[in-house]
Design a protein around this motif. Structure first.
Motif, mmCIF file in Angstrom:
data_model
loop_
_atom_site.group_PDB
_atom_site.id
_atom_site.type_symbol
_atom_site.label_atom_id
_atom_site.label_comp_id
_atom_site.label_asym_id
_atom_site.label_seq_id
_atom_site.Cartn_x
_atom_site.Cartn_y
_atom_site.Cartn_z
ATOM 1 N N SER A 376 78.746 35.851 68.129
ATOM 2 C CA SER A 376 77.952 35.081 67.170
ATOM 3 C C SER A 376 76.719 35.861 66.728
ATOM 4 N N LYS A 379 77.789 38.314 64.189
ATOM 5 C CA LYS A 379 78.096 37.631 62.944
ATOM 6 C C LYS A 379 76.845 37.441 62.093
ATOM 7 N N HIS A 380 75.765 37.003 62.695
ATOM 8 C CA HIS A 380 74.538 36.811 61.945
ATOM 9 C C HIS A 380 73.970 38.134 61.443
ATOM 10 N N TYR A 383 75.970 39.208 58.417
ATOM 11 C CA TYR A 383 75.619 38.371 57.274
ATOM 12 C C TYR A 383 74.359 38.890 56.597
ATOM 13 N N ILE A 527 77.699 30.067 57.090
ATOM 14 C CA ILE A 527 78.174 30.441 58.420
ATOM 15 C C ILE A 527 78.589 29.179 59.152
ATOM 16 N N SER A 534 84.946 33.414 65.759
ATOM 17 C CA SER A 534 83.647 33.868 65.269
ATOM 18 C C SER A 534 83.713 34.336 63.832
ATOM 19 N N SER A 535 84.272 33.541 62.980
ATOM 20 C CA SER A 535 84.478 33.963 61.589
ATOM 21 C C SER A 535 83.548 33.231 60.663
ATOM 22 N N PHE A 536 83.165 33.922 59.610
ATOM 23 C CA PHE A 536 82.444 33.275 58.528
ATOM 24 C C PHE A 536 83.397 32.371 57.789
ATOM 25 N N LYS A 561 92.071 38.740 65.579
ATOM 26 C CA LYS A 561 90.949 38.985 66.463
ATOM 27 C C LYS A 561 91.360 39.701 67.739
ATOM 28 N N SER A 567 84.507 45.351 61.049
ATOM 29 C CA SER A 567 83.633 44.198 61.166
ATOM 30 C C SER A 567 83.978 43.137 60.162
ATOM 31 N N HIS A 571 85.353 39.350 61.667
ATOM 32 C CA HIS A 571 84.452 38.225 61.499
ATOM 33 C C HIS A 571 84.743 37.421 60.258
#
Length: 1235
Positions: A376, A379-380, A383, A527, A534-536, A561, A567, A571
Motif C-alpha cells: 500500500s 501504491k501511494h 500515484y 485509490i 493492492s491495485s489502483f 500479482k 510497477s 499495482h
C-alpha cells in the motif's frame, strides 16, 4: 513444465498443421520479427486442443476413481501452467506491443486489452470443475461438464487470438520497421519474469516443426542484444528439453520433509503452484550458524533500498531549496526504478519466504500479517510520482508534495524492514538449512523480468561492501550449481560490472530511460484498497442516464500479482489506451436513446441462458426439439438484424467522429465469428432433426441410434455453452467500452437519429417478431421506458398507427386460436325486446321470411386472420406482452372504449350483422306507432333495475330501432347475394385477357374486394377510387370474392371454399392494407403504414424517421427535412405519401414527382419552393458569361450596381446593372434576385 509433454501430432494431422506465419499473408519470420509472437498463439491453441481431447477421452472412457484422481492432478498442473502463459502473454502484449501500437494507431489496443481481463478469469470455471471431480459421485457427468468448460475457454481464447491475427498483427507489420519489430520482440521477452521465461520458451517451440525450431533459435539470436552471455542463456532455454513439472520446486524442497501419504487433489496440486511453490509441510529444524546465514542477503537488499531512498529524499530537499529542477526527471526515474525493486522484493518475500515461514515453523508471529507488507505504501508513492505529468501541477508544488510523501514512505519502510529483520528472518534462519536459504535467495532474483534484471543486479552490486559482495557471489555460485550454470555466469558478469564501478551514472540513467520508455503513462484517478492485489481502481462511468453505473477501469490488471513485471501492472495502474472523449452533458436520471441497445442486450442474454438450458433438456427429451429449433432460429434471426444494424449504422457513426476511428473493428470481427458459430449450431440442429425423422416412422429404436443422437446433443450443448460465453463477453465489452461513448459523445438528438436509422432498416415482419420477444424480457418500468424512447425516435412516422392495427390483429388471431366458439355480439333489437308494448304480438310471418334468407348461408363468419409467423407462435413469452398495446398504441382508448356510440357499433367493419332468431321484432317495429314508442321509453325510465348508463343505452336503441332494422335487412340482402345474385362486379376481371391473367391494371391477383360503401366488388382499392366520387377506406374492407369460385368470404390469404383447395389470392398479402399481388416484390413499411414496392427495409430501402419517407439505400446520405414526404408535389399538388408515382429528391431536400421533374426542368432550373439550383449549372452560367461579355450596356447604366441575394449560397452582394442576369460575386451563380 505444467504444460505437459512436448506435443506430438498424429501422422494424419501432421500435414494439416500450418505455420502460424500463414495468418499474415505470405510473410516469414525473417521478414517480420513481430510474427514471433504468433508462435505463442500456436502453442496455446495446440495445448487447449490437447487438453480438451484428453478430457473428452476421459469422459468417454470412464475408468477407475484412482485413474481419475491422477488424471485430474495432471490437468490441474497443465491448466495452471497454461493460465500463467496466457496471463503473462497478455500482460506483455499490454505493456509492450499494444502500448507501441497505440502511439501509431489509436483505439485498437483498448479493446484487446479489455479482452485480456476476462482471459485470466476463464480458467476459474475449469478449476472449479476439477475440484468438483474430487468428491463427485457421478464422475461421468462431472467430466462432461469439464469438457464443456474447456470448450468455452478454447472458443474464447482462440477467437481473441484470431482477431489479433486479423487486425493487430497486420497493423504491426505495416507500422513498424524491421528493427522496431525486433526491438518489440525483445522487450516482449524481457517483460516476462525469468522464473517463467525459462520454461515458457521451450514449451512454445515444442509445438513447432523441427525445421521451424531451428529457424526460431536463429531468429532469437538476432533479436537478443549483442551480449554473448545473455545470448547463451536465452538459447540454452530454447534448447532445454520441455519437462512435465516444476522441477525447481523439488530442488528447493531439500532439507524439508516431502509430502507423503494420502493427499487430496488440492494439497497435491499445491506442490506445483507458483502461488505457493514450495508446498512444505512441517519439518525438523536445521540448526545453522546465526552469524553467517545466506538469509542475511535480504538485509543487503534492504540496506541498498533504504540508502537510495534517503539519498533521493536529500536530493529532493536540495531541489526544493534551490528551485533548480534540472535533475528532477532523473530523480523521478530513480523512484520508479526503486518502486519496481521494492515490488519484486515484496513478491519474493510473499511467494517464497513467507510460505516457508508458515510451513516449517510452529511459531506464531506476534504481529498482524498486514504489518509485514508494504504494497500500500508503494501504491501511494507511484500515484504521486505519476501525478505531475497527468495533472499539470507546477514543479514547486510537485516537489513539495513529493518530499512530504517520501518522508512518510521512508519511515514506514524502515519500520517494516525492522519487523522483517527481527520477526521473520530469524525463524527462517533457524528452521531452514543453508542450502535451502541459498536456493530461496537465488530463486528470488528470478522473479525479476529479464529486461530489468541487469539494471537491478548492477544497482545492487554497486551498494555492497567487499565482504557483502563476496557473500553474495558465493550464494550465486552455490545456488545455481544445481539449476543453470550459464545463468549463474550471466549474473556474476553483471554483478561484477556493477561492483567494479564500470557502470557510470550516465550509463545507468540511459539504461533506466530505455527500460522505462516502454512503460505506459499512468493515469490513476482514485485509490481503493484491494486486499491481496493492492491495485489502483479508477472509477469510470458507463454512461449517464438511467443505465449509469460505476464500474472498474477497463485496463486494470487483475490477478497479475504472482510475479509482476512492472510497477504499472502489479499495482493496477491502467494503460492509457482509452479514447479521447468529447463529453456532452445531459440529465443524469433521464433515459437516453442508446438505452434501447441495453434493453436488446438484456433480452439477448436471457435467450442465451435459454439456449444453454434448452440444449441440456434436449438430451433427455427428444420431443423438445421443434420448440428449441424455432426459438433458436428466432434468436439467430434477431441477432443478425441487430449486428447488421451495429455494423452499418452505429459503428460508422461513432468512427465518423474522427477521434474514435478503428474502435469498432474488433466488434465487427466478433460479429463475423459469432455468425459462423450460429451457423454451426444450426447445422447440428438440422442434423438432429433429420436424424430423428429417420426413426419417426415407427421403426424400433436401436442402441446405435441412441448413441449417435446422444453424441449430437452433447455437441450441441458444447457449442451452445461456447456461444453463451462468447456472446456474453462480447455484450459486456460493448457495454463497458463502446456504448458509453455514444452517451458521452453524441447529443440526445444525435443518439435519436442513430437509433432511428437502426430501426429504419427493420421491416414490419421483423418487428412483429422483435416486439413480443423484447417486451417479454423487460420489467414494467423498462417496458415504459422503452415505449417512451421508441415513440420519441418514431414520432414523425405512422408507427403508432401500424402498431395498433398489427397488435389488434395479433390479439384477434390469438383469441381465435384459444377459443373454438366465437363470442356473439348481442343484437341491439334483443336488448329492447322486453320493453315492447304487449299488443304487438304478430311475429311469425316475417320471422319465417327472414329464416328462409338466413338458411341460405347469409351469415358471415367473424374475421379470420392468417396465422402469425411461426417465430412469434413459438415464443413462450406472450403473457408479458399483453401490455404491448397499452405501451405502444396511441389509440388504445378508442379501441377499448366500452361506451362507444351506436353509430360506431353499426359501422364497425368486423361486426357480424344478422337478424336475431326472434325476427318478429321486425313486424313490431314496422307497426309501432309514436305512442307505442313513448310507452316503451317510459317503461325503461321506470325500471329500477337499470343503472343510469344502461337506461341511456336502451333508450337510445329504442329511438334508433327502425334505423337498426333497416341496416340489418340491407346487410342480409348483400349476404343473400353471395351465391351470385345481384352484387355488381361479381365476375372475374383480367389483367391480361389473352393470357387469362386475373387482376387489374394495378395488380395481378386472384380476388376482388367488397366495398361496403358502395356494396360493389372491385379488383383493388385503386379501381374503386378511379370510378367513385369518394375514396375507399381500407379499414372498412372485410370481405373478398375469390375469382375462381366467385364466393364472397372473409378476407384472407387463401380461399376458404373447399373446391379451391386453399388457392392463394396472391404471393403477397398484407392484412393491414388489404393488398394482394402475385407479380412484384412488395413490403409493408411499419413507419409509413403502407405497402411499398421493393425488397424491403434493410434490403434495398430504409425509412428516414425525420423525412418520414422510404428511401433507397443509395440515399443514406441526403438532405433531411422534417416530414418532407408529407407535403404535396409543388407541380401537380398530389400527396407524396400515398402516391404511386416515383418521387425524385432534389439537392435542396425538397421532393418532386419524377415525371413532373422532367417536364418542369424543360423550362426551369431552380426549385419552385426554395429557388436553389436543381443541379450543377456551371455550363449554363459560362454561356451567360459569354453572352454578357458580348452585350453592351447603355452609358447611363454603365457604372450602376444593384444589390442582390444569391439563392444558391444565400450571400448578399452587388452586381453590375442588367435587366435580367446578375452574377453572384461569391459563388459565380446567376441564380440571384435583386433586393
Amino acid at each position: 513444465m505444467g504444460g505437459g509433454q512436448a506435443h506430438s501430432y498424429p501422422p494424419d494431422k501432421e500435414e494439416d498443421r500450418k505455420s502460424p506465419l500463414a495468418a499474415v499473408a505470405g510473410l516469414r519470420l525473417q521478414d517480420a520479427p513481430i510474427l514471433f509472437l504468433l508462435y505463442f498463439h500456436t502453442a496455446i491453441r495446440a495445448e487447449l486442443t490437447e487438453l480438451r481431447r484428453l478430457a473428452v477421452a476421459a469422459a468417454a472412457d470412464g475408468k477407475s476413481d484412482s485413474y481419475s484422481r491422477e488424471f485430474v492432478v495432471e490437468l490441474f498442473r497443465r491448466f495452471e501452467f497454461l493460465k500463467l502463459v496466457c496471463k503473462y502473454h497478455c500482460a506483455a502484449e499490454d505493456e509492450v506491443v499494444f502500448l507501441a501500437l497505440d502511439a501509431h494507431v489509436k483505439n485498437v489496443a483498448c479493446t484487446y486489452s479489455l479482452e485480456h481481463e476476462s482471459i485470466d478469469h476463464n480458467f476459474d470455471s475449469v478449476f472449479y470443475c476439477l475440484n468438483a471431480l474430487e468428491g463427485s459421485e457421478n464422475t461421468s457427468k462431472a467430466l462432461q461438464e469439464l469438457v464443456f468448460c474447456i470448450g468455452a475457454i478454447q472458443a474464447s481464447i482462440c477467437q481473441h487470438m484470431l482477431k489479433e491475427e486479423k487486425q493487430v498483427f497486420p497493423l504491426l507489420v505495416k507500422q513498424f520497421s524491421f528493427q522496431e519489430q525486433a526491438s518489440l520482440v525483445w522487450r516482449f521477452i524481457g517483460s516476462i519474469p525469468v522464473i517463467l521465461l525459462q520454461d515458457f520458451l521451450p514449451w512454445v517451440i515444442s509445438f513447432s516443426h523441427p525445421d521451424e525450431q531451428e529457424e526460431i533459435k536463429n531468429f532469437v539470436r538476432e533479436v537478443v542484444p549483442k551480449e554473448k552471455s545473455l545470448q547463451e542463456v536465452v538459447v540454452s532455454w530454447l534448447d532445454k528439453k520441455h519437462r512435465t513439472g516444476f522441477e525447481f520446486h523439488i530442488e528447493l524442497a531439500k532439507g524439508v520433509q516431502p509430502l507423503d501419504g494420502p493427499i487430496s487433489i488440492k494439497s497435491k496440486f499445491k506442490f506445483h503452484l507458483i502461488k505457493n511453490p514450495l508446498g512444505w509441510m512441517k519439518a525438523p529444524c536445521f540448526q545453522t550458524n546465526t552469524g553467517n546465514n545466506p538469509i542475511d542477503g535480504l538485509l543487503f537488499w534492504q540496506g541498498a533500498i533504504q540508502k537510495d531512498l534517503k539519498e533521493i529524499l536529500a536530493e529532493l530537499h536540495q531541489v526544493k531549496t534551490s528551485s533548480c529542477f534540472q535533475n528532477l526527471d532523473f530523480i523521478v526515474l530513480r523512484l520508479k526504478f526503486l518502486a519496481d525493486v521494492l515490488i519484486f522484493y515484496c513478491n519474493a518475500l510473499e511467494k517464497l519466504f513467507y510460505p516457508v515461514l508458515v510451513d516449517v515453523s510452529n511459531i506464531q508471529l506476534s504481529l498482524p500479517a498486514q504489518d509485514l507488507y508494504i504494497a500500500s505504501d508503494i501504491k501511494h508513492l507511484l500515484y504521486l510520482v505519476n501525478y505531475n505529468s497527468q495533472k499539470g501541477i507546477t514543479a514547486n508544488e510537485f516537489v513539495k508534495e513529493l518530499c512530504q510523501k517520501l518522508e512518510s514512505f521512508v519511515r514506514n519502510i524502515d519500520i517494516k524492514f525492522s519487523l522483517q529483520e527481527n520477526e521473520v528472518f530469524p525463524i527462517i534462519s533457524k528452521n531452514c538449512s543453508k542450502e535451502m536459504q541459498q536456493q530461496l535467495l537465488c530463486i528470488s532474483l528470478q522473479v525479476v523480468p529479464l529486461g530489468l534484471l541487469k539494471c537491478v543486479v548492477t544497482w545492487f552490486a554497486a551498494h555492497l561492501s567487499e565482504d557483502e559482495s563476496r557473500s553474495i557471489l558465493h550464494i550465486i555460485k552455490k545456488g545455481y550449481s544445481l539449476t543453470h550454470a550459464s545463468f549463474a555466469s550471466l549474473l556474476l558478469e553483471w554483478f561484477l560490472l556493477g561492483y567494479s564501478g564500470k557502470t557510470s551514472v550516465e550509463s545507468f540513467r540511459r539504461d533506466l530511460e530505455k527500460v522505462f520508455s516502454s512503460r505506459c503513462s499512468f493515469l490513476p484517478v482514485s485509490i481503493e484498497e484491494d486486499a491481496g492485489s493492492s491495485s489502483f481502481l479508477s472509477d469510470m462511468s458507463l454512461g449517464k442516464g438511467s443505465k449509469s453505473k460505476i464500474i472498474k477501469p477497463v485496463f486494470v490488471y487483475k490477478g497479475k500479482k504472482d510475479f509482476p513485471y512492472s510497477s504499472a501492472s502489479s499495482h493496477g495502474i491502467k494503460h492509457d489506451f482509452s479514447v479521447e472523449k468529447n463529453c456532452v452533458d445531459y440529465a443524469i436520471d433521464e433515459p437516453i436513446p442508446m438505452d434501447m441497445i441495453f434493453f436488446f442486450h438484456k433480452a439477448l442474454k436471457k435467450d442465451l441462458d435459454y439456449l444453454v438450458l434448452g440444449s441440456a433438456l434436449l438430451t433427455e427429451n427428444a420431443g423438445f426439439l421443434p420448440e428449441f429449433r424455432q426459438r433458436f432460429h428466432l434468436i439467430h434471426f434477431l441477432y443478425r438484424i441487430h449486428s447488421d444494424a451495429e455494423d452499418e449504422v452505429a459503428f460508422p457513426a461513432l468512427e465518423a467522429k474522427g477521434k474514435h476511428r478503428n474502435i469498432s473493428h474488433s466488434y465487427s470481427l466478433d460479429h463475423e465469428i459469432e455468425a459462423e458459430n450460429f451457423s454451426k449450431i444450426s447445422l447440428i440442429l438440422d442434423e438432429i432433426y433429420e436424424f430423428q425423422l429417420e426413426y419417426s416412422s415407427g421403426e424400433p429404436v436401436t442402441l446405435d441410434w441412441v448413441a449417435k443422437r446422444q453424441k449430437l446433443c452433447i455437441d450441441l450443448q458444447d457449442t451452445c455453452k461456447s456461444m453463451h460465453k462468447l456472446l456474453s463477453d462480447h455484450v459486456h465489452r460493448e457495454e463497458v467500452e463502446l456504448w458509453p461513448l455514444f452517451g458521452e459523445c453524441f447529443t440526445l438528438k444525435e443518439q435519436e437519429m442513430i437509433i432511428g436509422n437502426m430501426l429504419g432498416r427493420t421491416g414490419a415482419e421483423i418487428l412483429q417478431d422483435m416486439i413480443p420477444w423484447l417486451m417479454s424480457s423487460l420489467t414494467p418500468d423498462e417496458q415504459q421506458t422503452l415505449k417512451s424512447l421508441w415513440h420519441s425516435a418514431t414520432r414523425n412516422t405512422m408507427f403508432d398507427e401500424w402498431l395498433g392495427e398489427w397488435w389488434e390483429g395479433h390479439k384477434i388471431a390469438k383469441e381465435t386460436e384459444e377459443s373454438t366458439i366465437p363470442s356473439r355480439t348481442p343484437d341491439p333489437l334483443e336488448i329492447i325486446t322486453t320493453y315492447y308494448p304487449e299488443v304487438l304480438n304478430k311475429r311469425e310471418a316475417i320471422c319465417d321470411n327472414f329464416s328462409r334468407t338466413s338458411s341460405n348461408g347469409a351469415d358471415v363468419e367473424l374475421l379470420r386472420l392468417p396465422n402469425i409467423d411461426d417465430k412469434v407462435k413459438a415464443f413462450k413469452g406472450d403473457e408479458n406482452c399483453s401490455e404491448c398495446s397499452k405501451l405502444f398504441s396511441m389509440s388504445s382508448d378508442k379501441r377499448c372504449n366500452e361506451a362507444a356510440d351506436l353509430m360506431g357499433w353499426t359501422n364497425e367493419p368486423d361486426q357480424k350483422f344478422q337478424v336475431t332468431h326472434n325476427t318478429g321484432q321486425c313486424k313490431q317495429l314496422k307497426t309501432m306507432s309514436q305512442e307505442d314508442l313513448e310507452a316503451a321509453i317510459r317503461r325503461v325510465s321506470s325500471d329500477t333495475s337499470l343503472d343510469p348508463e344502461r337506461k341511456s343505452h336502451v333508450m337510445q336503441n329504442l329511438l334508433m330501432s327502425r334505423w337498426i332494422l333497416k341496416q340489418q335487412i340491407s346487410n342480409l340482402e348483400v349476404n343473400n347475394s353471395n351465391n351470385g345474385e345481384g352484387i355488381p362486379g361479381q365476375h372475374p376481371s383480367y389483367r391480361d385477357p389473352l393470357e387469362l391473367a386475373l387482376g387489374c391494371k394495378h395488380y395481378k391477383r386472384n380476388c376482388k374486394l367488397f366495398a361496403p360503401c358502395c356494396n360493389q366488388l372491385y379488383t383493388c382499392i385503386h379501381c374503386h377510387n378511379d370510378v367513385a366520387d369518394h375514396k375507399l377506406d381500407r379499414k372498412s374492407v372485410t370481405k373478398m370474392m375469390c375469382m375462381k369460385c366467385l364466393v364472397i368470404q372473409p378476407i384472407g390469404f387463401t380461399c376458404s371454399t373447399v373446391s379451391c383447395h386453399n388457392l392463394s389470392m396472391g404471393k403477397y398479402y398484407c392484412r393491414i392494407c388489404k393488398l394482394f399481388d402475385d407479380e412484384r416484390q412488395i413490403y409493408h413499411c411499419p413507419y409509413c403504414n403502407l405497402c411499398r414496392v421493393g425488397k424491403g427495409l434493410g434490403v434495398d430501402y430504409f425509412h428516414c424517421m425525420n423525412c418520414n419517407a422510404c428511401l433507397s439505400r443509395s440515399l443514406s446520405l441526403h438532405v433531411c427535412r422534417e416530414k418532407s414526404f408529407e407535403d404535396n408535389c409543388p407541380i401537380c399538388h398530389e400527396d407524396f405519401f400515398s402516391s404511386t408515382a416515383p418521387v425524385k429528391a432534389l439537392p435542396c431536400g425538397h421532393m418532386m414527382h419524377s415525371a413532373c421533374f422532367q417536364d418542369y426542368t424543360c423550362t426551369h432550373y431552380t426549385c419552385p419552393i426554395c429557388s436553389k439550383s436543381l443541379g450543377d449549372m456551371q455550363v449554363y452560367f459560362k454561356m451567360l458569361d459569354a453572352f454578357l461579355a458580348e452585350e453592351k450596356i447603355p452609358d447611363e447604366h454603365h457604372d450602376r450596381n444593384q444589390a442582390i441575394l444569391c439563392n444558391d449560397c444565400e450571400t448578399k452582394g452587388t452586381a453590375p446593372y442588367h435587366w435580367k442576369y446578375h452574377k453572384c460575386s461569391n459563388c459565380g451563380s446567376y441564380n440571384t434576385r435583386v433586393l
